[in-house]
Design a protein around this motif. Structure first.
Motif, PDB file in Angstrom:
ATOM      1  N   SER A 164       0.838  -1.196   0.000  1.00  0.00           N
ATOM      2  CA  SER A 164       0.000   0.000   0.000  1.00  0.00           C
ATOM      3  C   SER A 164       0.870   1.242   0.000  1.00  0.00           C
ATOM      4  O   SER A 164       2.035   1.192   0.375  1.00  0.00           O
ATOM      5  CB  SER A 164      -0.893   0.003   1.243  1.00  0.00           C
ATOM      6  N   HIS A 165       0.311   2.349  -0.470  1.00  0.00           N
ATOM      7  CA  HIS A 165       0.983   3.610  -0.197  1.00  0.00           C
ATOM      8  C   HIS A 165       0.045   4.534   0.560  1.00  0.00           C
ATOM      9  O   HIS A 165       0.290   5.733   0.669  1.00  0.00           O
ATOM     10  CB  HIS A 165       1.553   4.255  -1.467  1.00  0.00           C
TER      11      HIS A 165
ATOM     12  N   GLU B 213      -4.471   3.458   5.976  1.00  0.00           N
ATOM     13  CA  GLU B 213      -4.817   2.034   5.903  1.00  0.00           C
ATOM     14  C   GLU B 213      -3.783   1.185   6.608  1.00  0.00           C
ATOM     15  O   GLU B 213      -4.106   0.275   7.360  1.00  0.00           O
ATOM     16  CB  GLU B 213      -4.798   1.581   4.442  1.00  0.00           C
ATOM     17  N   VAL B 214      -2.543   1.504   6.322  1.00  0.00           N
ATOM     18  CA  VAL B 214      -1.448   0.744   6.894  1.00  0.00           C
ATOM     19  C   VAL B 214      -1.510   0.812   8.410  1.00  0.00           C
ATOM     20  O   VAL B 214      -1.393  -0.198   9.105  1.00  0.00           O
ATOM     21  CB  VAL B 214      -0.117   1.326   6.372  1.00  0.00           C
ATOM     22  N   LEU B 215      -1.757   2.009   8.939  1.00  0.00           N
ATOM     23  CA  LEU B 215      -1.802   2.179  10.391  1.00  0.00           C
ATOM     24  C   LEU B 215      -3.000   1.462  10.988  1.00  0.00           C
ATOM     25  O   LEU B 215      -2.911   0.878  12.062  1.00  0.00           O
ATOM     26  CB  LEU B 215      -1.866   3.680  10.738  1.00  0.00           C
ATOM     27  N   ALA B 216      -4.119   1.499  10.285  1.00  0.00           N
ATOM     28  CA  ALA B 216      -5.330   0.917  10.847  1.00  0.00           C
ATOM     29  C   ALA B 216      -5.323  -0.600  10.777  1.00  0.00           C
ATOM     30  O   ALA B 216      -5.840  -1.264  11.674  1.00  0.00           O
ATOM     31  CB  ALA B 216      -6.559   1.469  10.118  1.00  0.00           C
ATOM     32  N   ALA B 217      -4.741  -1.166   9.716  1.00  0.00           N
ATOM     33  CA  ALA B 217      -4.935  -2.597   9.482  1.00  0.00           C
ATOM     34  C   ALA B 217      -3.748  -3.468   9.886  1.00  0.00           C
ATOM     35  O   ALA B 217      -3.938  -4.572  10.383  1.00  0.00           O
ATOM     36  CB  ALA B 217      -5.264  -2.830   8.009  1.00  0.00           C
ATOM     37  N   ALA B 218      -2.529  -2.990   9.683  1.00  0.00           N
ATOM     38  CA  ALA B 218      -1.382  -3.892   9.784  1.00  0.00           C
ATOM     39  C   ALA B 218      -0.913  -4.096  11.216  1.00  0.00           C
ATOM     40  O   ALA B 218      -1.170  -3.278  12.098  1.00  0.00           O
ATOM     41  CB  ALA B 218      -0.236  -3.348   8.940  1.00  0.00           C
TER      42      ALA B 218
ATOM     43  N   ALA C 208       2.926  -1.251  13.912  1.00  0.00           N
ATOM     44  CA  ALA C 208       1.930  -0.245  13.552  1.00  0.00           C
ATOM     45  C   ALA C 208       1.485   0.552  14.771  1.00  0.00           C
ATOM     46  O   ALA C 208       1.188   1.743  14.684  1.00  0.00           O
ATOM     47  CB  ALA C 208       0.726  -0.909  12.885  1.00  0.00           C
ATOM     48  N   ALA C 209       1.464  -0.108  15.914  1.00  0.00           N
ATOM     49  CA  ALA C 209       1.000   0.570  17.118  1.00  0.00           C
ATOM     50  C   ALA C 209       2.001   1.600  17.610  1.00  0.00           C
ATOM     51  O   ALA C 209       1.663   2.465  18.421  1.00  0.00           O
ATOM     52  CB  ALA C 209       0.729  -0.461  18.212  1.00  0.00           C
TER      53      ALA C 209
END
Lengths: 313, 504
Positions: free
Chosen positions: B198-199, B203-208, B225-226
């Motif tokens: 992803s860029h 999204e990256v922060l919310a999902a990974a 991510a947290a």
């Protein structure tokens, strides 16, 4: 005899099947190539070569079936050449196909002239004989019209049914279709689009060769260089007419053959009042009309004529 | 910490002089959802294609479940229970869902496809992972979201334990994307291991669970991510601080373009239906929507390529009777077409030729039927300097420019003449953060100068940053406009799904 009475004669319908046979072989061959995504315009030349090599095998003392096999192998060889150029190297399928047609036709004349001395009447062979299917050929009308044909005609009809079933119902058929629709999808499923396309073109071209051989081994008993007479191009059109479906290809070939058989008989009735060349045009004219009606709804294989290169998307 | 199910060790891949991946090492653990973050050209997709066997690496190896995979063999990856969902779906539109799923799963030379047991297995997988789709539907008839489910099901059908998704939300609405990530989380909880590319930072922060950042083909950082933030990831991804420019408040002027109940038909289908909007001087109207909902037709309508079959289209106070691209350009409409390679430039022609192409008939660039080369080249040079187009001179072919620089040139050739109206269709599609910021700054500058801007975009963030008012486009219809102050991702997402009244 009236122009409409022609349809009531069993002889017409027997002729339809006979005329359709090379078209069935050729159309099935072109159809298999195209379902895998490769247009094979080499068909006209491949049929010419098949007609010659099949005849030559028998003329040199070979069996009729050996002749048919030789035509299939000859077709397969040109198919392999077409596949190497268009599938492996990704060259233009139009240009390559036309090149194959020119090359195969010229090679055909060359070999023929080299092996058979020039003479006024071309040498002949003993062709495939009509096989009367027991019981069925005794049926009134139908027996004479359908069940009194040469072996390759029965083979062509059987092939159409087998190929229709194979494309729809076997893993190999599905693989061919997905390669013709989207080779990248096929690759992602672990199918090798290049090998499959090469295989399809080789097999399809073998059928084209057999279609050509029918002309010399069953329809006539001698070879002359112009005998294919555009039948290959008709097959290419029939594939579109058939919407790339084998069962419709069979119907399309029969329909075209019907026009052809009909115009031959019409020539006799009308006689010299009208130049016969006018009647020769009828089947082609009718196939253009049929194409106009059918082709608009055709579902083309999405990747037809698109070369597949690994690692490119 | 569990053992890694997948290891990429020292992967290097070169294309000519370009090093797409430079000694990349990466690990994936069981039940983990890993994000691979990077700009366009950072080498994310190349890396995943190597992992899946589409490309052969120049160095390095891939180890899955303790076994090294032979390079360049997708089949080996499948057999190692790795599945890949491509950004551009690898589906055959004319075949059914079940045919797409089972192709290649049975021995090639065997009789009969076992569709009924395949159907049962597919239904069971659909139910277990919440991926509803009709097995006998033709793939071409499915929505984009459904097609993506088919892609995922294809891998699950082959018992994939590792799933790779390349930009899975690029074509989804906000709601669809949220649903997808919920599904992916569920899959990770059931023991699958997933990598998604992803860029999109949020999204990256919310999902990974974990984020690996690629830049210039190298792994530059790895974060949980947290324990990271949007700003930190943006900086890691771009390599410097990037701030997207902000819009400032200004009062709009007169209405420069207005459509009233416009229909556009093409070969019997209604592409646009009762479309109404107005754009004022110094104002940006944003049109948000999932691609394929009529944006192309709208873009053609406002650039003179499509004619209204019903309704009125007014420009600068006058009704347009016989639209043509030339009359629109002459009237002062600048256009950034949706597909810059197909409609924006002629790739093999030179930069200066492309720069003047739209207005080559004017006396500025031609005389007596001949092109005036000197002023044309000078104009191209001006655009290059003023809009910071890098990678070419007026005399280089335009195809050598990167997407971002090509877009800057297109923008520049329009803005250099101070258009009254600017049509910007997907102006930053496929561009990376740096180029996006540059394009946004220019669009905002045009707005300050009093240009009326129609911005057609699929990117929520872009609309929220640039637009003054927003309308959603859904199946050829436009929602009523809402002021940007009343818009948030949730409400815009609902509007894009066609829910206008409830969203209000």
């Amino acid at each position: 005899m009236d122009a409409l009475d022609i349809f009531a004669s069993a002889g017409l319908w027997a002729a339809v099947l006979r005329i359709a046979t090379p078209l069935i072989f050729g159309t099935l061959g072109a159809l298999i190539c195209e379902r895998a995504g490769v247009l094979n315009l080499g068909i006209e030349g491949i049929m010419t070569f098949g007609a010659m090599i099949g005849w030559m095998t028998v003329y040199q003392g070979g069996d009729l079936w050996l002749g048919l096999l030789a035509a299939a192998l000859g077709g397969a060889a040109f198919g392999l050449l077409h596949a190497l150029l268009t599938v492996t190297l990704g060259l233009s399928q139009h240009v390559t196909g036309l090149g194959i047609t020119l090359f195969a036709s010229s090679l055909t004349y060359f070999i023929f002239r080299l092996s058979v001395p020039v003479s006024g009447t071309p040498p002949t062979i003993v062709p495939f004989q009509v096989i009367h299917i027991p019981v069925l050929s005794d049926l009134p009308f139908l027996g004479e019209a359908v069940f009194a044909q040469t072996a390759p005609t029965y083979l062509a009809v059987a092939l159409a049914i087998v190929i229709a079933w194979g494309l729809a119902r076997t893993p190999l058929g599905l693989a061919v279709r997905i390669v013709g629709e989207n080779p990248h999808a096929a690759e992602a499923q672990g199918i090798d689009p290049i090998r499959l396309r090469i295989g399809a073109v080789v097999f399809g071209s073998a059928l084209m060769g057999m279609g050509g051989a029918f002309l010399t081994l069953a329809a006539f008993n001698s070879f002359f260089p112009t005998m294919v007479q555009g039948r290959g191009w008709v097959c290419i059109a029939l594939v579109v007419f058939a919407s790339w479906r084998p069962e419709r290809a069979l119907l399309g070939a029969l329909l075209f053959a019907l026009f052809d058989a009909y115009q031959l008989r019409l020539q006799h009735i009308v006689g010299k009042a009208v130049p016969y060349q006018l009647f020769l045009m009828i089947p082609y004219l009718m196939s253009i009309v049929a194409l106009l009606v059918m082709a608009r709804r055709a579902r083309v294989p999405q990747a037809l004529m698109q070369p597949f290169r690994r690692g490119e998307r | 910490m569990s053992e890694p199910v997948l290891r990429l060790e020292g992967i290097t891949k070169r294309f000519g002089t370009l090093t797409a991946n430079d000694d990349v090492t990466l690990e994936l653990r069981q039940g983990e959802l890993l994000a691979l973050l990077g700009e366009n050209g950072a080498g994310k997709t190349t890396l995943m294609n190597i992992l899946f066997g589409h490309y052969t690496p120049d160095a390095g190896r891939v180890v899955a479940f303790g076994h090294e995979l032979p390079p360049g063999k997708p089949r080996a990856a499948i057999e190692a229970r790795i599945g890949m969902v491509h950004q551009h779906f690898a589906l055959a539109a004319n075949l059914t869902v079940i045919e797409n799923v089972i192709a290649g799963t049975e021995r090639l030379f065997s009789f009969g496809l076992d569709k009924s047991s395949a159907r049962a297995k597919l239904k069971e997988l659909s139910a277990r992972f919440g991926l509803a789709v009709d097995p006998d539907a033709r793939v071409g008839d499915l929505s984009v979201g459904e097609r993506q489910r088919v892609e995922i099901l294809k891998s699950l059908y082959r018992d994939a334990r590792i799933l790779i998704l390349d930009e899975p939300t690029a074509v989804l609405t906000h709601q669809e994307a949220e649903k997808l990530y919920a599904t992916l989380r569920g899959m990770a909880e059931k023991g699958l291991s997933l990598i998604f590319i992803s860029h999109k930072l949020h999204e990256v922060l919310a999902a990974a669970d974990r984020v690996v950042v690629l830049r210039g083909g190298k792994v530059v950082a790895e974060r949980r991510a947290a324990e990271t933030s949007k700003d930190e990831l943006a900086e890691l991804m771009v390599g410097r601080r990037v701030a997207r420019p902000q819009r400032d408040v200004q009062a709009p002027g007169a209405v420069l373009m207005r459509a009233t109940s416009v229909d556009v038909m093409s070969s019997g289908t209604k592409l646009l239906s009762e479309v109404s909007f107005e754009v004022r001087a110094g104002e940006t109207l944003g049109i948000i929507g999932v691609s394929g909902n009529g944006q192309s037709a709208l873009g053609q309508l406002v650039s003179g390529l499509a004619k209204p079959t019903e309704g009125r289209l007014e420009m600068l106070g006058k009704e347009i009777q016989a639209p043509s691209p030339r009359s629109f350009v002459a009237a002062g409409v600048g256009r950034i077409p949706e597909d810059r390679n197909a409609d924006g430039v002629v790739g093999d022609m030179l930069i200066w030729e492309n720069a003047v192409l739209e207005r080559v008939r004017g006396s500025e660039f031609s005389a007596a039927g001949f092109v005036r080369r000197t002023p044309s080249r000078a104009f191209a040079q001006t655009v290059i300097e003023r809009f910071d187009v890098r990678g070419g001179t007026p005399d280089s072919p335009i195809r050598l420019l990167s997407g971002g620089n090509m877009q800057k040139l297109i923008l520049g050739r329009n803005l250099a003449t101070s258009p009254r109206i600017l049509i910007a269709a997907q102006p930053t599609r496929g561009l990376d953060e740096g180029a996006v910021a540059a394009v946004h700054a220019e669009i905002l500058a045009a707005r300050r100068a009093g240009t009326a801007i129609l911005l057609i975009s699929e990117d929520l963030d872009e609309i929220l940053q640039l637009a003054d008012r927003v309308q959603a486009i859904v199946r050829g219809r436009l929602s009523p406009a809402i002021p940007i102050g009343a818009a948030d991702p949730r409400r815009l997402g609902l509007m894009m799904a066609g829910v206008w009244d409830e969203a209000a």
